[in-house]
Design a protein around this motif. Structure first.
Motif, short mmCIF file in Angstrom:
data_model
loop_
_atom_site.label_atom_id
_atom_site.label_comp_id
_atom_site.label_asym_id
_atom_site.label_seq_id
_atom_site.Cartn_x
_atom_site.Cartn_y
_atom_site.Cartn_z
N ALA A 5 0.84 -1.20 0.00
CA ALA A 5 0.00 0.00 0.00
C ALA A 5 0.87 1.25 0.00
N GLY A 6 1.87 1.28 0.89
CA GLY A 6 2.72 2.47 1.00
C GLY A 6 3.56 2.70 -0.25
N GLN A 12 12.60 -2.94 8.14
CA GLN A 12 13.19 -2.97 6.79
C GLN A 12 12.11 -2.69 5.77
N ALA A 17 3.63 -8.00 5.87
CA ALA A 17 2.59 -8.83 5.23
C ALA A 17 2.76 -8.91 3.71
N SER A 18 3.15 -7.81 3.10
CA SER A 18 3.21 -7.79 1.63
C SER A 18 4.31 -8.74 1.13
N ALA A 45 5.20 -11.47 2.94
CA ALA A 45 4.83 -12.81 3.41
C ALA A 45 3.70 -13.44 2.60
N GLY A 105 -0.13 -1.12 7.75
CA GLY A 105 -0.56 -2.49 7.88
C GLY A 105 -1.23 -2.77 9.22
N LEU A 159 1.76 -11.11 9.13
CA LEU A 159 0.62 -10.58 9.88
C LEU A 159 -0.29 -9.78 8.96
N ARG A 160 -1.43 -10.37 8.63
CA ARG A 160 -2.40 -9.66 7.79
C ARG A 160 -3.04 -8.55 8.62
N PRO A 161 -3.30 -7.40 8.02
CA PRO A 161 -4.01 -6.36 8.76
C PRO A 161 -5.51 -6.62 8.70
N LEU A 170 -2.53 -7.36 -1.65
CA LEU A 170 -1.70 -7.39 -2.87
C LEU A 170 -2.59 -7.14 -4.08
#
Ligand code: FAD
Length: 365
Positions: A14-15, A36, A41-42, A44, A202, A300-302, A331
């Motif tokens: 998203a960012g 980092q 999440a993105s 993973a 997230g 970790l999904r938001p 995604l």
């Protein structure tokens, strides 16, 4: 610290997609990342560009995902033109072995496919894979997939090339507000003034945005494994059954996911979950029995209570925008989220009705 037009908090899909679009619209952009770049999440996720059992989600989830999915070919083309990492975007299709769980589910699937003009076919699972049963499966030939760690790699390079400032190890601690207007962001070692701030943090977003809380946006752990490529005949489509999916990568490895666990901000994998994924994967695609597990991880999904993201303007603070809570579909949604936020902060007409995603919608805890 010198003034930047727009600060973006968080460097997930998203960012970063938003940073690229906002920069292309002519604003100066700084991204603040807690750890980092692009490693939560993105990184993973599985990279399936369509919600799983999409017809079961609230309609606004599919609306945003469908718009994101439609933008992928152009988005990938733009990344490829910058000659960075190949994101391995391709049309794999998806075979859903168990699409029908409730009496009227076939009608819901037909209505969903018609509404979103998604080609779908009913076929015996055994017609695709001889070892599967004869039961009616749902074949979705147009589903795309992307190798998300590589997508992020390409995106970080593109964002850098575009002139966005990327700052790692800079957790945003506080949003600075004066007279109901955002003025910047405080980190522990510096304060960053800015006229616009976008929170795309997230699963952590709920703790940053006034009016939201960790009860609105929370982490939902998903564990994954990746099997080594092997000489045996490879898998070429996504296979989905009983909530477990298998995604073929272009090097012949296979990613299998995932669990859905409410365990807070804990990214450890567990022996039981990995064994479960392994067992289910081998049952679905027996060729994998000979392949070693190359990698295992968790992300970790938001999540949000109603499974809808929070997307748009802050209702009380001018210049503050939020794009968070994308749960299992961030995604797929990414390129649309970026376009929506860019239109908003540059004062262009809205490209989608955001009422369903507004920050001050009533939520039941
Ligand atoms: C196992 C798994 C499988 C998935 N599979 C899919 C899939 O197949 N298809 C799909 O569409 N989606 C999938 N998802 C969901 C998708 O990955 C997420 O919805 C999406 O990545 C969310 O993106 P984001 O940018 O909002 O969050 P993130 O990628 O988590 O990025 C948020 C960033 O903000 C940073 N941050 C947090 N707090 C701060 C702070 N205070 N200051 C600075 N930075 C901060 C974090 O460190 C992080 O880098 C999956 C998720 C998981 C975990």
């Amino acid at each position: 610290m010198s003034h930047t037009d727009c600060i973006i908090i968080g460097s997930g899909i998203a960012g970063l997609t938003t940073a690229l679009k906002v920069r292309e619209a002519g604003l100066s952009v700084t991204v603040l990342e807690r750890t980092q770049l692009g490693r939560e999440a993105s990184w993973a996720g599985g990279g399936i560009l369509c919600p799983l059992y999409a017809w079961r989600y609230p309609e606004p989830v599919m609306r945003l995902a469908a718009a994101g999915m439609a933008r992928y070919p152009a988005f990938i083309e733009e990344l490829r033109s910058k000659q960075t990492t190949d994101p391995e975007f391709y049309t794999s299709g998806m075979l859903v072995v168990d699409p029908i769980q409730t009496p009227n589910e076939a009608e819901r699937i037909a209505a969903w496919a018609t509404r979103h003009q998604y080609p779908h076919q009913w076929q015996a699972a055994s017609a695709h894979f001889a070892h599967l049963p004869d039961q009616n499966a749902l074949w979705l030939p147009d589903i795309n997939t992307v190798r998300n760690p590589r997508l992020l790699h390409a995106l970080i390079a593109a964002v850098r090339q575009a002139g966005v400032i990327l700052l790692e190890q800079q957790p945003a601690l506080e949003l600075l507000v004066q007279n109901n207007r955002i003025t910047g962001v405080r980190c522990d070692r510096a304060t960053y003034p800015a006229g616009q701030v976008i929170v795309t943090a997230g699963a952590w977003s709920g703790g940053l945005v006034p009016g939201l809380s960790p009860a609105h946006i929370f982490p939902v752990r998903g564990q994954m494994i990746r099997f080594e490529p092997a000489p045996a005949p490879g898998l070429h489509t996504i296979l989905m059954d009983q909530g477990i999916y298998m995604i073929p990568r272009q090097d012949g490895s296979v990613v299998v996911g995932s669990t859905v666990e409410h365990v807070g901000f804990d990214k450890h994998t567990t022996t039981e979950a990995i064994a479960h994924l392994h067992r289910r994967a081998v049952a679905l695609w027996p060729n994998l029995a000979r392949n070693a597990i190359a990698q295992q991880w968790a992300g970790l999904r938001p999540g949000s209570q109603d499974e809808l993201p929070y997307l748009g303007a802050h209702p009380k603070i001018e210049g503050l925008w939020v794009g968070a809570g994308f749960y299992r579909n961030g995604l797929a949604m990414g390129p649309m989220v970026a376009e929506i936020l860019t239109h908003l902060i540059t004062g262009q007409p809205a490209i989608m009705d955001l009422t369903d995603y507004r920050l001050d919608r009533p939520t039941q805890f």
